[in-house]
Design an enzyme around this catalytic site. Sequence first.
Site: not given
Ligand code: GDP
Ligand code: IMO
Ligand code: MG
Length: 428
Positions: A13, A16, A40-41, A223, A414
């Site tokens: 998270d 990416k 979850g991206h 991940q 942001g």
């Molecule tokens: P991922 O799994 O690595 O793709 O990241 P996620 O989408 O799960 O979580 C990142 C969160 O941060 C999302 O809600 C993005 O919209 C938000 N985000 C990404 N870059 C920035 C940033 O530079 N600033 C802020 N405030 N939010 C960001």
């Molecule tokens: P993105 O791509 C954050 C965590 C789960 C759990 C562990 C194992 O959005 O960064 P699993 O279901 O993969 O066997 O769970 O890994 N986990 C993540 N945490 N971001 C993710 O993906 C994750 N995918 C799995 O919460 O601790």
């Molecule tokens: Mg994510």
Amino acid sequence: MPGVVLVGAQWGDEGKGKATDLLGSRVDYVVKFNGGNNAGHTVVIGDEKYALHLLPSGILSPGVTPVIANGVVVDIEVLFQELDDLISRGVDVSRLLVSGSAHVIAGYHRTIDKVSERFLGKRRIGTTGRGIGPAYADKINRVGIRIWDLFDEKILAEKIEGSLDQKNHLLVKVYNRRAITVDETVAELLQYADRLKPMVADTALELNKALDAGKNVLFEGGQATMLDVDHGTYPFVTSSNATAGGALTGSGVGPTRISSVIGVIKAYTTRVGEGPFPTELFDANGEYLLKQGGEYGVTTGRARRCGWYDSVIARYATRVNGITDMVLTKLDILTGFEKVPVCVAYDVDGVRYDEMPLDQTAFHHAKPIYEELDGWWEDISGARTFEDLPTNAQRYVLALEEMSGTRISAIGVGPSRDAIIPRHDLIH
Ligand code: GDP
Ligand code: IMO
Ligand code: MG
């Protein structure tokens, strides 16, 4: 030529999805090489917000060919739900390619994921419950179902029978659940086979040809480093290689094809699920990061655990991935602290560790040693050059760069596409 790998440097998270989207207009292929719909991206484009799980984020960039490669585990129902959702929002998904060698997540994988977590009790991993671990376990145990198998019904039934044999003993005798039949699983998987078939390809061949032809290929990790099954905080990890090496085995391209490795890292740290997390905060600062950062899981909605930036982890991620450039995200969320602590090393039972302790007990005992940097109060969400940032925010970035052993080539201020400060070219 370049093949560019993009990975998470912490526990996921990091942003990416946004980083991938940033490069979308400059790449020809975006390849998901590990994990499945545990990811979850989030990608924010104008007023539209997209949450992608199984599909690579590059599917949102016009002209990009999205690829689900062999290293992914595919829940086919989820695949079509996501595709239908994007189609209804006007996104062109017609170029998607899916590797026939990718493994399939079936209903029994989801069931086993959930019941085994329940059985683990306080030793649970806190998985996403999507069947990821059991599907990879079957792959390694050589009783997995691959997408190719869907196109030969007889083989499919035989393989499912082989795979279910032991599982039913476990489900009935240990977990007290009903047995799963071969027929119901065949029916579950076959209902999608016709729709899937035109997307299925030898994606390794396609990607190598593309690289030969001088196309830009971005390998988007799901991940992150600390969740990698080999290099993460085992056993509190996911079941795939989320580090840069996974981009190679997970897609069928060789290391000589990769010209840069981008690590995506947050200006603080979060983690979802169980497992050690040295800089975790249990106070008002942690609560502030959770609320201000909107740190709720995209996949499960769980509140993410929050803590300060950890440069021991940043150095470790740089090393195990061979990171050439970092994208530092969410710097805007740190606005408003008098002092911002950054972890520079650990104290493990009285001994200072400058590098990541790989022994699980040592890491569980690791206490962060902090250096306090001066904070800033100005709203930085409109900053578009490094010089636009207040001096203390600039100092924070430069300090992180120095501590983490790699250059910070872009800074997120942001969630939206344009909320970024570019510093160095990410494709080289
Ligand atoms: P991922 O799994 O690595 O793709 O990241 P996620 O989408 O799960 O979580 C990142 C969160 O941060 C999302 O809600 C993005 O919209 C938000 N985000 C990404 N870059 C920035 C940033 O530079 N600033 C802020 N405030 N939010 C960001
Ligand atoms: P993105 O791509 C954050 C965590 C789960 C759990 C562990 C194992 O959005 O960064 P699993 O279901 O993969 O066997 O769970 O890994 N986990 C993540 N945490 N971001 C993710 O993906 C994750 N995918 C799995 O919460 O601790
Ligand atoms: Mg994510």
